[in-house]
Design an enzyme around this catalytic site. Sequence first.
Site, PDB file in Angstrom:
ATOM      1  N   CYS A 161       0.789  -1.235   0.000  1.00  0.00           N
ATOM      2  CA  CYS A 161       0.000   0.000   0.000  1.00  0.00           C
ATOM      3  C   CYS A 161       0.824   1.290   0.000  1.00  0.00           C
ATOM      4  O   CYS A 161       0.479   2.214  -0.758  1.00  0.00           O
ATOM      5  CB  CYS A 161      -1.013  -0.017   1.139  1.00  0.00           C
TER       6      CYS A 161
ATOM      7  N   ARG B 267       7.465 -11.455   4.578  1.00  0.00           N
ATOM      8  CA  ARG B 267       7.095 -11.412   5.998  1.00  0.00           C
ATOM      9  C   ARG B 267       8.063 -12.294   6.782  1.00  0.00           C
ATOM     10  O   ARG B 267       8.373 -13.420   6.366  1.00  0.00           O
ATOM     11  CB  ARG B 267       5.666 -11.928   6.203  1.00  0.00           C
TER      12      ARG B 267
ATOM     13  N   GLN C 188       0.955 -10.857  -3.499  1.00  0.00           N
ATOM     14  CA  GLN C 188      -0.356 -10.446  -3.001  1.00  0.00           C
ATOM     15  C   GLN C 188      -1.111  -9.739  -4.129  1.00  0.00           C
ATOM     16  O   GLN C 188      -0.556  -8.872  -4.801  1.00  0.00           O
ATOM     17  CB  GLN C 188      -0.187  -9.485  -1.831  1.00  0.00           C
TER      18      GLN C 188
ATOM     19  N   ASP D 141      -2.976  -7.242  -4.522  1.00  0.00           N
ATOM     20  CA  ASP D 141      -3.433  -6.019  -3.875  1.00  0.00           C
ATOM     21  C   ASP D 141      -4.081  -5.062  -4.857  1.00  0.00           C
ATOM     22  O   ASP D 141      -3.720  -5.029  -6.041  1.00  0.00           O
ATOM     23  CB  ASP D 141      -2.250  -5.295  -3.232  1.00  0.00           C
TER      24      ASP D 141
ATOM     25  N   HIS E 101      -5.753  -0.802  -4.622  1.00  0.00           N
ATOM     26  CA  HIS E 101      -6.033   0.351  -3.778  1.00  0.00           C
ATOM     27  C   HIS E 101      -6.883   1.335  -4.552  1.00  0.00           C
ATOM     28  O   HIS E 101      -6.525   1.731  -5.661  1.00  0.00           O
ATOM     29  CB  HIS E 101      -4.725   1.004  -3.314  1.00  0.00           C
TER      30      HIS E 101
ATOM     31  N   LYS F 111     -12.388  -3.714   8.491  1.00  0.00           N
ATOM     32  CA  LYS F 111     -12.366  -4.451   7.226  1.00  0.00           C
ATOM     33  C   LYS F 111     -13.458  -5.505   7.189  1.00  0.00           C
ATOM     34  O   LYS F 111     -13.908  -6.010   8.217  1.00  0.00           O
ATOM     35  CB  LYS F 111     -11.002  -5.114   7.024  1.00  0.00           C
TER      36      LYS F 111
ATOM     37  N   HIS G 193      -8.304  -0.436   0.688  1.00  0.00           N
ATOM     38  CA  HIS G 193      -7.406  -1.537   0.348  1.00  0.00           C
ATOM     39  C   HIS G 193      -8.276  -2.760   0.055  1.00  0.00           C
ATOM     40  O   HIS G 193      -9.269  -2.996   0.748  1.00  0.00           O
ATOM     41  CB  HIS G 193      -6.490  -1.909   1.522  1.00  0.00           C
TER      42      HIS G 193
END
Length: 586
Positions: free
Chosen positions: A283, A312, A330, A332, A334, A414, A460
Site C-alpha cells: 500500500c 514477511r 499479493q 493487492d 487500492h 475491514k 485496500h
Amino acid sequence: MAKQARKTKNDKHSKLSTLRHSASHTLAAAVLDMCPGSKLGVGPATEDGFYYDFDLPNPISPEDLPKLEKKIRGIIARDLDISKSELPIDAAIEKARNESQDYKIELIQDLKAEGKTKVSYYTIGDFTDLCEGPHVNSTKDIGVVKLLSIAGAYWRGDENKPQLTRIYGTAFETQEKLDEYLKRLEEAKKRDHRLLGEQLDLFSFQPEGPGFVFWHPKGKFITKQVIQYMRQVLAKNNYQEVETPIILNEELWHKSGHWDNYKENMYFTSVDERNYAIKPMNCPGSVLIFKDSLHSYRDLPLRMAEFGLVHRHELSGVLHGLFRVRSFVQDDAHSFCTPEQIKDEIKNLLDTLKEVYKTFGFTKYKIELSTRPEKAIGSDELWEKSEKIMEEVAKEQKLKLSINEGAGAFYGPKFDFHIEDAIGRTWQLGTIQLDFSMPERLGATYIDSNGDKQNPVLIHRAILGSLERFIGILIEHYGGRMPLWLAPIQAIILSIGQDHIEYANQVSKSLEKAKLRVEVDDRNETLGKKIREAELKKVPYIVVIGDKEKENNSVAIRTVATNEQSTLSLEDGVKLIKKFKNPIKR
C-alpha cells in the site's frame, strides 16, 4: 462503534472453544500424572481443537497418546467440578517458584509488568493451573476428547528459547461430531497440498531458501492462469496495474504506521549507509504513485492494482507449505476515492469478490466485519466513523455479517471473506479495508470541487490474498484435480503399443490445434501402468489409442473425474474435451 451482541464462531469465549480449553487442562493433568516433574507451558483452544506445551523430563511418543486419552476419559468420567480461585500476583509467583514451574513464573511476571495485581487459577480435582478462563462447570461438560499428534514448539514461538513438546487434540460435544471431524481430517490428509504439490510436480521447497517457494513449470502455469484471469477482472473494473519496488527506505514505514504496528514481521537491510525495509505490504508504494501526480476530484475513484511480491518474517516453526511462507505475491488493489464514493466503491468490491470466488468453484462463504485492534493508528472519532460506514454498507447490502472484535487492520476496519471448501473447511481469503489515516500520514491529496486540497480515502482490497496460499487452497479444494482451464495438462494420450505411436501423435496435433494442452505417453509399458500413472497425475482426460482407434480414426476417452468412458470419432473427441467453460477470454 455501537455495542454488538454478535460474535464470530471462533470467538475465544464460544461454547465449543470453552469446552476445548477445558479439555486442554485435562490433558495437562494427565501428562503430570504420567510424567511427574513436567513443566507446563500454555494450553489454548484453537479453531479446530486445542494444544498444550510441556517441558518433559522424559520424551513421549505418539504411541503414548492412547494412554493419555484413557487418563483424560477417567478425569471426565469422575464429573469433577472446575472451580476458579485468585491469588495476589506476588503470591502467584512464589507458588510457581515452589512448584518449579519456570514458564508460569515468566507468564506471571509479564502480567505483573502489565500492572496486574492478581491472577486467576482453575482447579480440576488435584490439578490447578494458571488461567484466565473461562471453563465449563464440570468435566462431564467436556464431551469427547481425541489426541491427534505430537510436535516440537519453541516457547512463545521464539526459536532462541527452549523447544517444548506440543500435544495437539480436539474435543466435541458428541461422539458423532468427533467422528465427522476425524473423517474430514482423513480426507484433508489425502488432499494435503504439500504431498500433491510434490506428486504433481508443481512446486518444491529447498534448504537453500526455507520458507520460499520454488515454482516448477506446471505450478507456474497455474499461477499464470490465475493472474491472467484476475487481470481480466481488473480490466473489467477499470483498474490500472502498477508495480512498486521490493525495498523502500525505513522512513516511509515510520510514516505509514507499519513501523510501530508491524516491524516484528519485517526484514531490514542497508544500502549506502541508509536503512531500508523489504516491503511486507504494497500500500505505501501505491500511495507514493498517487502522490506523484496532481489529481482532481473528477479523477476519483482512481483504482490501482499490483501483483506485488512481499516478504514477511515468519519463524521456522510456523512455516507450512504454501499456507505460511516468507515471500509471496499479493493481489493487492487500492482505490483512492472521495468520502461520498466510499459506499459505492465497497459495494462494487463485494460484487467482484463474489464473482471471482464463484469462478474458482467457491459458492459458500461468510463475511466478517473486523473492528479496531489494540495496536492502531487514527483517532477514536475516525475509527467510529469508519466502522459506522462499514456497518451501513452491510445493512444496505443485506449481508449476513458476524463481528470479529479487535481484528481489524491497524489503519482501519475491514470486511473479511471466509470461503468454504469441498470438505467443509473455511479459509479467510478476501479483504476490503477502509483507511482514512494512511493517505494523510503520507501526504496524499486531491483538489476538491472548491479548489481545496483534501486527503483521499483509501480502500485496500485483496481478493485471493496470497497467491501462493490461494493455490494451496485450490489444490486441496479440488484434491489436485484442477478444473480443465487451470489444469497444466488437460489430456494425456496413451499408446497401447509401438504400432500406435504415429496415430497417437496425430491425435495430439489435433488436440493442440484446438488449443488444448496434451502429453503423449508412448513408453513401452503396459497400458495398466500408464493408466495408473496418468490417474496419479490428476489429468482430466485419458485418451487411449489402440488398433480399433487407429483403424477407425477414433479415440477412446475416459473422463477421470467421473470414470465415464466413451469411444468417439477424433473430431467428436476433440469437441468433447474442448467443451468446457474457460473464464479467460481469448
